[in-house]
Structures are given as structure tokens and as C-alpha cells.
Design an enzyme around this catalytic site. Structure first.
Site, mmCIF file in Angstrom:
data_model
loop_
_atom_site.group_PDB
_atom_site.id
_atom_site.type_symbol
_atom_site.label_atom_id
_atom_site.label_comp_id
_atom_site.label_asym_id
_atom_site.label_seq_id
_atom_site.Cartn_x
_atom_site.Cartn_y
_atom_site.Cartn_z
ATOM 1 N N TYR A 26 147.036 -45.180 -14.104
ATOM 2 C CA TYR A 26 147.114 -44.512 -12.800
ATOM 3 C C TYR A 26 148.262 -45.007 -11.926
ATOM 4 C CZ TYR A 26 142.534 -42.911 -14.271
ATOM 5 O OH TYR A 26 141.502 -42.345 -14.991
ATOM 6 N N HIS A 101 146.256 -34.357 -10.812
ATOM 7 C CA HIS A 101 145.843 -35.584 -11.504
ATOM 8 C C HIS A 101 147.047 -36.515 -11.654
ATOM 9 C CE1 HIS A 101 141.986 -33.831 -12.716
ATOM 10 N NE2 HIS A 101 142.641 -32.746 -13.034
HETATM 11 O O1 LIG Z 1 144.430 -38.745 -13.528
HETATM 12 C C1 LIG Z 1 143.666 -38.622 -12.544
HETATM 13 O O2 LIG Z 1 144.074 -38.633 -11.357
HETATM 14 C C2 LIG Z 1 142.156 -38.458 -12.753
HETATM 15 C C3 LIG Z 1 141.428 -39.554 -12.093
HETATM 16 C C4 LIG Z 1 140.250 -40.031 -12.540
HETATM 17 O O3 LIG Z 1 139.585 -40.946 -11.827
HETATM 18 C C5 LIG Z 1 139.704 -39.653 -13.871
HETATM 19 O O4 LIG Z 1 138.263 -39.654 -13.899
HETATM 20 C C6 LIG Z 1 140.252 -38.333 -14.354
HETATM 21 O O5 LIG Z 1 139.879 -38.096 -15.705
HETATM 22 C C7 LIG Z 1 141.786 -38.305 -14.202
#
Ligand SMILES: O=C(O)[C@@H]1C=C(O)[C@@H](O)[C@H](O)C1
Length: 151
Positions: A26, A101
Site C-alpha cells: 500500500y 484502490h
Molecule cells: O488497494 C487498496 O486500496 C485496497 C485496500 C484494502 O484495504 C484491501 O482490502 C483491498 O483488497 C485493496
């Protein structure tokens, strides 16, 4: 004089942990960093930026956009994969909805490959980290301006 666009950017569960939560997936930007990127990309539009870990609160905010927003950018996080109630709230909207996302869920675990949100989204931006939000903001602004000029 066209009214100033209002864009809601709503974030689902665990996104308050951005920067420390699986940064290899992330990124290292915090949620505050993402909010700053959204505001810098807004081109004068008003950004309403919120995050919640509570499904019902997220649904309340989606319902709020029906009368308060020109467009919705939504990162549903984990609720995207599980919540029919969130989908039902999105289907009550008539404004553009951009699903956003940080990661590319289609390239991850099978259970992440689909979201209920995609069934109601105008479009989806994923896989660009925090930049996904900037791209979503630009897409939302374009859609709002196209709607305004054709009204
Ligand atoms: O990539 C992201 O921002 C998403 C964020 C999340 O917390 C995941 O549960 C999703 O699967 C993806």
C-alpha cells in the site's frame, strides 16, 4: 457562474493505517499524505475526505453524497469484497462513482479480484498507489464538467 464541484473521497477500513500497514503493498504514504494529494489535484473543487472502519458509517456517508456531492471517489478497502449493503447504497446514487484502490486487487489473492462496488462504479482506478487517488480526482472532475456542460 457554475457552482464549485464537491467531491467526496471516502475510505474504508484499515486505511487509517496507511504508511505502516503492509507498505510493500500500500506504500509508505499516510492517509494524511493521500488527502493532501487529493486537495492538490482538486483544481478548486471542494474535497470532503473521510475514513472509517465501520461499514454502517461508510454507508451513511455514501447516502449523504446523493444530495451533497457532484461525484464520489470511494476506496471501499475490504468492504468492497464483502458488502452488498454498500453496493445497494451506491445504486441509490445518480452521481459519478469512481472506485479507487492503491494496489491492483486483480493481481492479488483470488478473493480480491472482484468487488461489489465495481457493479455500481462509473470507472475504476487501481494499482498506482496514492497516485490512484489523483487520477480518480481528475476523472471525477472531467465527468462533473461534462455533465455540467450538457445540462
Ligand atoms: O488497494 C487498496 O486500496 C485496497 C485496500 C484494502 O484495504 C484491501 O482490502 C483491498 O483488497 C485493496
Amino acid at each position: 457562474m457554475p457552482e464549485t464541484p464537491v467531491l467526496y473521497v471516502l475510505n474504508g477500513p484499515n486505511l487509517n493505517l496507511l504508511g505502516v500497514r503492509e507498505p510493500h503493498i500500500y506504500g509508505r504514504e499516510t492517509l494524511a499524505d493521500v488527502q493532501a494529494l487529493c486537495e492538490a489535484a482538486a483544481e478548486g473543487a471542494t474535497i470532503v475526505f473521510r475514513q472509517t472502519n465501520r461499514e454502517g458509517e461508510l454507508i451513511d456517508w455514501v447516502q449523504e453524497t446523493r444530495t451533497a456531492a457532484h461525484a464520489l471517489i470511494l476506496n471501499p478497502a475490504g468492504y468492497g469484497h464483502t458488502s452488498i449493503a454498500l453496493l445497494d447504497a451506491l445504486k441509490a446514487l445518480t452521481i459519478p462513482v469512481i472506485e479507487c484502490h492503491l494496489s491492483n486487487p486483480a493481481a492479488r489473492e483470488e478473493f480480491r479480484h472482484k468487488t461489489f462496488v465495481s457493479l455500481a462504479a462509473t470507472g475504476v482506478v487501481s494499482g498506482f498507489g496514492a497516485h490512484s487517488y489523483e487520477l480518480a480526482i481528475k476523472a471525477a472532475l472531467r465527468l462533473v464538467r461534462e455533465r455540467s456542460s450538457s445540462a
